[in-house]
Structure formats: C-alpha cells, structure tokens
Design a protein around this motif. Sequence first.
Motif, PDB file in Angstrom:
ATOM      1  N   VAL A 117       4.184  -7.369 -24.195  1.00 24.92           N
ATOM      2  CA  VAL A 117       5.219  -7.508 -25.224  1.00 24.92           C
ATOM      3  C   VAL A 117       5.630  -6.108 -25.670  1.00 24.92           C
ATOM      4  O   VAL A 117       4.805  -5.343 -26.152  1.00 24.92           O
ATOM      5  CB  VAL A 117       4.703  -8.310 -26.428  1.00 24.92           C
ATOM      6  CG1 VAL A 117       5.759  -8.374 -27.514  1.00 24.92           C
ATOM      7  CG2 VAL A 117       4.311  -9.701 -25.997  1.00 24.92           C
ATOM      8  N   PRO A 118       6.878  -5.745 -25.445  1.00 23.70           N
ATOM      9  CA  PRO A 118       7.304  -4.385 -25.742  1.00 23.70           C
ATOM     10  C   PRO A 118       7.293  -4.120 -27.241  1.00 23.70           C
ATOM     11  O   PRO A 118       7.685  -4.978 -28.038  1.00 23.70           O
ATOM     12  CB  PRO A 118       8.720  -4.321 -25.193  1.00 23.70           C
ATOM     13  CG  PRO A 118       9.181  -5.723 -25.179  1.00 23.70           C
ATOM     14  CD  PRO A 118       7.970  -6.567 -24.952  1.00 23.70           C
ATOM     15  N   THR A 119       6.847  -2.924 -27.616  1.00 21.12           N
ATOM     16  CA  THR A 119       6.754  -2.601 -29.040  1.00 21.12           C
ATOM     17  C   THR A 119       8.125  -2.587 -29.709  1.00 21.12           C
ATOM     18  O   THR A 119       8.232  -2.900 -30.878  1.00 21.12           O
ATOM     19  CB  THR A 119       6.083  -1.241 -29.243  1.00 21.12           C
ATOM     20  OG1 THR A 119       6.644  -0.329 -28.321  1.00 21.12           O
ATOM     21  CG2 THR A 119       4.592  -1.342 -29.042  1.00 21.12           C
ATOM     22  N   THR A 120       9.165  -2.228 -28.953  1.00 20.46           N
ATOM     23  CA  THR A 120      10.466  -2.181 -29.619  1.00 20.46           C
ATOM     24  C   THR A 120      11.043  -3.580 -29.815  1.00 20.46           C
ATOM     25  O   THR A 120      11.760  -3.810 -30.778  1.00 20.46           O
ATOM     26  CB  THR A 120      11.479  -1.308 -28.866  1.00 20.46           C
ATOM     27  OG1 THR A 120      11.543  -1.752 -27.537  1.00 20.46           O
ATOM     28  CG2 THR A 120      11.074   0.136 -28.904  1.00 20.46           C
ATOM     29  N   ALA A 121      10.705  -4.516 -28.913  1.00 17.72           N
ATOM     30  CA  ALA A 121      11.158  -5.888 -29.141  1.00 17.72           C
ATOM     31  C   ALA A 121      10.411  -6.469 -30.344  1.00 17.72           C
ATOM     32  O   ALA A 121      10.889  -7.380 -31.008  1.00 17.72           O
ATOM     33  CB  ALA A 121      10.930  -6.750 -27.901  1.00 17.72           C
ATOM     34  N   LEU A 122       9.228  -5.904 -30.620  1.00 17.64           N
ATOM     35  CA  LEU A 122       8.430  -6.350 -31.746  1.00 17.64           C
ATOM     36  C   LEU A 122       8.883  -5.681 -33.041  1.00 17.64           C
ATOM     37  O   LEU A 122       8.613  -6.180 -34.138  1.00 17.64           O
ATOM     38  CB  LEU A 122       6.962  -6.003 -31.474  1.00 17.64           C
ATOM     39  CG  LEU A 122       5.898  -6.740 -32.257  1.00 17.64           C
ATOM     40  CD1 LEU A 122       5.905  -8.200 -31.890  1.00 17.64           C
ATOM     41  CD2 LEU A 122       4.538  -6.134 -31.977  1.00 17.64           C
ATOM     42  N   ILE A 124      11.802  -5.176 -34.574  1.00 15.65           N
ATOM     43  CA  ILE A 124      12.721  -5.880 -35.479  1.00 15.65           C
ATOM     44  C   ILE A 124      12.027  -7.057 -36.163  1.00 15.65           C
ATOM     45  O   ILE A 124      12.107  -7.179 -37.391  1.00 15.65           O
ATOM     46  CB  ILE A 124      14.013  -6.287 -34.726  1.00 15.65           C
ATOM     47  CG1 ILE A 124      14.815  -5.014 -34.411  1.00 15.65           C
ATOM     48  CG2 ILE A 124      14.849  -7.257 -35.548  1.00 15.65           C
ATOM     49  CD1 ILE A 124      15.995  -5.214 -33.507  1.00 15.65           C
ATOM     50  N   PRO A 125      11.285  -7.923 -35.406  1.00 17.69           N
ATOM     51  CA  PRO A 125      10.510  -8.956 -36.102  1.00 17.69           C
ATOM     52  C   PRO A 125       9.549  -8.384 -37.145  1.00 17.69           C
ATOM     53  O   PRO A 125       9.413  -8.949 -38.240  1.00 17.69           O
ATOM     54  CB  PRO A 125       9.739  -9.639 -34.970  1.00 17.69           C
ATOM     55  CG  PRO A 125      10.587  -9.450 -33.779  1.00 17.69           C
ATOM     56  CD  PRO A 125      11.256  -8.123 -33.943  1.00 17.69           C
ATOM     57  N   THR A 126       8.876  -7.275 -36.823  1.00 15.84           N
ATOM     58  CA  THR A 126       7.957  -6.674 -37.788  1.00 15.84           C
ATOM     59  C   THR A 126       8.714  -6.215 -39.031  1.00 15.84           C
ATOM     60  O   THR A 126       8.253  -6.394 -40.157  1.00 15.84           O
ATOM     61  CB  THR A 126       7.210  -5.482 -37.156  1.00 15.84           C
ATOM     62  OG1 THR A 126       6.655  -5.899 -35.918  1.00 15.84           O
ATOM     63  CG2 THR A 126       6.095  -5.001 -38.064  1.00 15.84           C
TER      64      THR A 126
ATOM     65  N   PHE B  46       0.854  -8.592 -34.854  1.00 15.27           N
ATOM     66  CA  PHE B  46       1.419  -8.854 -33.541  1.00 15.27           C
ATOM     67  C   PHE B  46       1.927 -10.293 -33.451  1.00 15.27           C
ATOM     68  O   PHE B  46       3.095 -10.535 -33.186  1.00 15.27           O
ATOM     69  CB  PHE B  46       0.361  -8.595 -32.465  1.00 15.27           C
ATOM     70  CG  PHE B  46       0.865  -7.820 -31.305  1.00 15.27           C
ATOM     71  CD1 PHE B  46       0.670  -6.453 -31.244  1.00 15.27           C
ATOM     72  CD2 PHE B  46       1.549  -8.454 -30.287  1.00 15.27           C
ATOM     73  CE1 PHE B  46       1.156  -5.726 -30.179  1.00 15.27           C
ATOM     74  CE2 PHE B  46       2.034  -7.728 -29.216  1.00 15.27           C
ATOM     75  CZ  PHE B  46       1.839  -6.361 -29.159  1.00 15.27           C
ATOM     76  N   PRO B  49       4.480 -11.400 -36.740  1.00 15.56           N
ATOM     77  CA  PRO B  49       5.907 -11.054 -36.625  1.00 15.56           C
ATOM     78  C   PRO B  49       6.618 -11.894 -35.567  1.00 15.56           C
ATOM     79  O   PRO B  49       7.752 -12.338 -35.768  1.00 15.56           O
ATOM     80  CB  PRO B  49       5.892  -9.580 -36.212  1.00 15.56           C
ATOM     81  CG  PRO B  49       4.584  -9.068 -36.653  1.00 15.56           C
ATOM     82  CD  PRO B  49       3.631 -10.214 -36.563  1.00 15.56           C
ATOM     83  N   ALA B  53       9.645 -14.268 -36.402  1.00 14.58           N
ATOM     84  CA  ALA B  53      10.935 -14.120 -35.713  1.00 14.58           C
ATOM     85  C   ALA B  53      11.348 -15.431 -35.060  1.00 14.58           C
ATOM     86  O   ALA B  53      12.513 -15.822 -35.091  1.00 14.58           O
ATOM     87  CB  ALA B  53      10.848 -13.003 -34.669  1.00 14.58           C
ATOM     88  N   ILE B 241       8.436  -2.694 -18.794  1.00  8.05           N
ATOM     89  CA  ILE B 241       8.559  -2.729 -20.244  1.00  8.05           C
ATOM     90  C   ILE B 241       9.481  -1.612 -20.718  1.00  8.05           C
ATOM     91  O   ILE B 241      10.394  -1.831 -21.512  1.00  8.05           O
ATOM     92  CB  ILE B 241       7.159  -2.598 -20.880  1.00  8.05           C
ATOM     93  CG1 ILE B 241       6.284  -3.777 -20.446  1.00  8.05           C
ATOM     94  CG2 ILE B 241       7.258  -2.500 -22.377  1.00  8.05           C
ATOM     95  CD1 ILE B 241       4.830  -3.622 -20.794  1.00  8.05           C
ATOM     96  N   GLN B 245      13.418  -2.290 -22.473  1.00  9.90           N
ATOM     97  CA  GLN B 245      13.585  -2.070 -23.903  1.00  9.90           C
ATOM     98  C   GLN B 245      14.273  -0.731 -24.190  1.00  9.90           C
ATOM     99  O   GLN B 245      14.189  -0.211 -25.286  1.00  9.90           O
ATOM    100  CB  GLN B 245      12.245  -2.133 -24.607  1.00  9.90           C
ATOM    101  CG  GLN B 245      11.280  -1.053 -24.186  1.00  9.90           C
ATOM    102  CD  GLN B 245       9.989  -1.127 -24.965  1.00  9.90           C
ATOM    103  OE1 GLN B 245       9.876  -1.884 -25.908  1.00  9.90           O
ATOM    104  NE2 GLN B 245       9.019  -0.331 -24.570  1.00  9.90           N
ATOM    105  N   ASN B 268      18.483  -3.880 -26.202  1.00  5.63           N
ATOM    106  CA  ASN B 268      17.748  -3.514 -27.401  1.00  5.63           C
ATOM    107  C   ASN B 268      18.657  -2.860 -28.446  1.00  5.63           C
ATOM    108  O   ASN B 268      18.522  -3.077 -29.647  1.00  5.63           O
ATOM    109  CB  ASN B 268      16.619  -2.555 -27.016  1.00  5.63           C
ATOM    110  CG  ASN B 268      15.415  -2.714 -27.898  1.00  5.63           C
ATOM    111  OD1 ASN B 268      15.435  -3.492 -28.842  1.00  5.63           O
ATOM    112  ND2 ASN B 268      14.386  -1.970 -27.602  1.00  5.63           N
ATOM    113  N   SER B 288      15.956 -10.587 -30.089  1.00  7.50           N
ATOM    114  CA  SER B 288      14.708  -9.847 -29.836  1.00  7.50           C
ATOM    115  C   SER B 288      13.699 -10.723 -29.122  1.00  7.50           C
ATOM    116  O   SER B 288      13.006 -10.298 -28.197  1.00  7.50           O
ATOM    117  CB  SER B 288      14.038  -9.385 -31.126  1.00  7.50           C
ATOM    118  OG  SER B 288      14.912  -8.714 -31.933  1.00  7.50           O
ATOM    119  N   VAL B 296       8.497 -10.338 -20.450  1.00  4.57           N
ATOM    120  CA  VAL B 296       7.246 -10.972 -20.036  1.00  4.57           C
ATOM    121  C   VAL B 296       7.444 -11.684 -18.696  1.00  4.57           C
ATOM    122  O   VAL B 296       6.613 -11.583 -17.791  1.00  4.57           O
ATOM    123  CB  VAL B 296       6.749 -11.953 -21.120  1.00  4.57           C
ATOM    124  CG1 VAL B 296       5.580 -12.762 -20.607  1.00  4.57           C
ATOM    125  CG2 VAL B 296       6.333 -11.181 -22.369  1.00  4.57           C
TER     126      VAL B 296
END
Lengths: 284, 312
Positions: A117-122, A124-126, B46, B49, B53, B241, B245, B268, B288, B296
């Motif tokens: 799971v890419p940190t940048t995709a995460l 915005i949710p974070t 992890f 979020p 979302a 990845i 992104q 992105n 997102s 994935v």
Amino acid sequence: MTRRRSTPLTIAMLAALAYFLLPLFWLVVASTKSTEDLFTTFGLWFSDSPRLFTNIYGTLTHDGGIFAHWMLNTVVYAVVSALGAALLAAAAGYGFAKFRFRGHSAAFNAVLGAIMVPTTALAIPTYLLFAQVGLVNTPWAVILPSLVSPFGFYLMRVYAQDAVPDSILEAARLDGASEVRIFFRIVMRLLAPGLVTVVLFTLVATWNNYLLPLIMLNDPSLYPVTVGLASWGSQAVGGGSGANSDMLALLLTGSTLSVVPLVVAFLLLQRYWQSGLATGGVKG
Amino acid sequence: MTATTAASYEDSQRAAATRHRRVGARNGATGALFAAPFLVLFLVLFLAPLGYAAYLSLFQTKIVGGTTFVGLDNYLKAVQDPLLVRGVVRVATFFVIQVPVMLLLALLFALALDSGLVRLARVVRLGIFVPYAVPSVVASLMWGYLYGPDYGPFAQLSRAFDLPVPRFLSEGWMLGSLANVVTWEFVGYNMIILYAALRAIPGDLYEAAAVDGAGAWRIAWSIKLPALRPALLLALMFSVIGSFQLFNEPNLLQRIAPDVIDSAYTANLYAYTLAFTGQQTNYAAAVSFLLGLVIVIVSYAVLLTANRRRTP
C-alpha cells in the motif's frame, strides 16, 4: 591476489558516475553565485565572483532565519520517526521471529500486504482521519504515520530469525533474566546492524518526505525543509521579482545545505547499511 | 513390560507436551506483547485511515441536500472519469518505460562493480548511490533548472555549439524528463540492493564453475542472475509502488511548466487536487482508495507472473 582490470569498463563506469554527480556539481556551483550570475554565466563552472558564504548567510537569515527552523524541524521529525520506527519494528520483528501466538500468521500477512500500500495513497485518507481528531497542523501529524514501517518490520523479522540464536535466549532465561531485560540487553545488541539499516532508511524517507507534510501542515514555522524549499521554489520562478529577486540564489544554496547532512551520514555509516541491505535483498 | 514402557513413554510424552505447551503459552504471550506496540499503531495509522477513507467514499456532499449515502456511485464515477483514467494510463506508461531502464542500469552497474574489473569501484559505487540521499524535492528543483530552455546548462551548451536547444519541458518530452529524474534518484538504491545480493553468493560456487570451464559471461548468466532473482523482484515491487504513486516530481515541475503539467497529470496529483483544491473529500477518498487498489493488483500480478515463470 592481483586482479585483471578493464580500462573500457572503467571508463564506462566513470561516465555513468559523471551523470549521477553532474547535477550535484551544478547545484554546488550554483550556490556560489548571485541570482544575476546564475543567468549570465555558464552553469557548470564558477563565476568570477564566488560568494558561497554571502549566500549561506542570506539563506540562514532570510525571513527571520526560517530556513534554520525548517532544518531543525526536519531533524526532529526524521530522528524521532526513525528511532521510533526502528524500535517498534525491532520489537515486533523479534516477537514474530522467535514466538508463536494467536493470530501470528494472520497479523504477519496483513502487515506484509501493507508493504504494497503506497504511503502517498495513504496520505490523503490519513489527513482526512487526522482532521477529525485535531492532529492536523501539529508535528505529530508528520511523525505518527512515519512510525509504522511495514518494510522495516519485515526486515527486522528476517534479520532476527538468524541473528538471534535460540540457545542464547534459553541460556538467558535459565539464568532468570526477564524477557524485557533479554530484549534490551541481548537481542537489541544482536540486531544492531539491521537496526542501523532501518534507522537510516526511515531517516531518509522522513527527511525526504514531501506529500505528507505538504498536506498536514499549513503553518510555515512547522514545515520541514522539503516543503519550505518548495515554497521558496514557487517564489523563485523566473528568478523572482522585487523583494524576491535574490530568491533563486537562496533556494539553490538552501537545497545544497539540505542535502549535505544525509550524504555525510550515508558515507559515514556505509559499513552498516550495505550489510543490512543484503538481508532484504537476499531473502526477499 | 512393553506395555508399561509404552505407557510411561506416553506419559512422559504427554508431560513433555504439557510442559512445552505451558512454555509455549508463556512465550506466546511474550511474543504478542513485543509485537503489540507496532501492531496497535499499524491498526490506528494504517488500517483505520483506509477504513475511514472507504467509509467516506460511500457518501456524497452536495451544497443542496448535505451529505447522503450513495453506495458505490463515487467509484462508478471514478472509473468513467476521463481525468483519472488519463492519469492512470500516464503512470502506467511511465512504469513500462522507466522501470525497465532503471532496473537494467542498476543490474549492469551491480554486475560491473561485482566483477572486480573496474578501477575505483568503491568511489563509483558510492557516487552512483549518492542521489538516493537527495530529497526528491531538491532533485526535481535541480533538474528543473538544468532542463531550463533559457538558462539551463544544456541549453547554454547547445547554443554555444549552434545546435537546436533540447525542449526537455515540452509536452512531448515531459514524461521522459520526469523518468530521467526518477531514474537518477533510484538507480543507485537498486544497484546497492543487487550488489549486496551478488556479494552474498558463496565463493566456492564461482570456483566450481571455473573448474568446469565456465567463462565470465557464463558465470554471470548461470550463477549471478538466478541468485539475483529475489533482489530483482523486491526492487520491481518497490518500483511498481513508486511509479503508480508518482507525485513529487510532477508537482514540483508543474511550477516551471504549468502549460504541460496540469493538476491531473498523474493519478496521485489528481487525488491531491480533488482533496485540497476542489474540496471534494468524498470523491478524493474514492480516488485514493481506487489508486491503492490498482497498485496492489499490479504488484500481485507482477509477483504472480514472476513466480509462475520460476516453477513451470
């Protein structure tokens, strides 16, 4: 033992080296120039009036010394994140490598899947979640997400498997040492080379992080140096104008200053990260 | 006699099993405690979020009518959104072009440095790695100025030799220019991973091959490349990845080439624009989430393809 050397191959590799170092050479040269010289002299050589120290002074004093503030923020964010992430990853890696418990493999697979799971995709949710609990625009917004490193965890688990012999653990237990004591006194020492690798790579990831602080912080005094430099970058487009006419020189000098600490750290610690990287690569 | 022996043996086995189980249980609790801090943070930072979302992505906020549950409407909208599709196609193109070039260079450099034929190998190895320590913000700013059509050194040199000035920042060249920045940043990192894997190959394998009369190329092909498989796979996963992104480099080059890089240039960048400029929180969450899903799926596809090839 004398080894055969190949001149054509050496030349090819030196040409490759030039490609990788030339932009950095340009950056160092550029940070010795005034904004005017940046436009009027040849980019890949020094001008007649080098002024590196004037530029450094200008960079450090611009806007009430905000640049030093950014560097300090970056150091704090990166060091706290790196040490925290390494400690968490080491404890969990050791726990998974040397013990079996309920949900062992399910939890391991969940974390392993998270590496993808890419940190940048995460990011915005974070941000959306942190906005709900009032963490946005605080240092924690940058530090907390950096504390969880699934890859660091994976690396530490693989490393702990081999680096911590069961016999030592059993001997320590027979001596009546508590599990916590065993971990901090014995295991951490055995894991040291792997730990340095995780520290260094989390440090780089946090030091270089841009998207997360960009969306989390809007108070310039909280910016890390990457977001700060990017904000100077917008002011310096086209060389800046009026009050910003020196912005380009400051931006490039600031960029040079921001690169130096990490490059030095990598050169000094090369023995550690080179051996540590083998763990991830060989067994991955 | 035999019966009692068997019985006592069973007893002792059972006793051992119980003892083992007791020790195992204590150990198990200890292990879980060591793992707990990491797992709790993993859950909170992890999974939460992602869950939040996912939840947000099921709603829509309208000026009239407020927030309403819309099910999968945001996702239906996203897969038909030409801006998102264009962004995903662009990063996929980027992946297909940039990653093979980067990994091939990293592989060649690692093999060359490992061969022992290069003078100054240590200096070369560290020098190629150095860009990894440069923040992508600085790398993008730097290359942005190097690319400059007016004052960049390439433009200066071209003019000095009366050659056409390369248009690095034009529409046709931009993806290549971005690929160059990313390649510059990460070849060294991948090279070090591969180099470390090469160093870990036991020396007697080489000796045995040499005794069998294998030359340098034969050794590279039959011993080194197979040994590099796991490391290459790891590098490939990280590259999937990294490519999908893509954000920092286009975000920074946007300032000097605003006509070429729009706010939906990569997937992105589009999600970022939706969330922070467009204030379309719910839709941004869906985008997102979808982007994470694409990454994935591509990662697993790469992994499965690679593994299937190994065991025919």
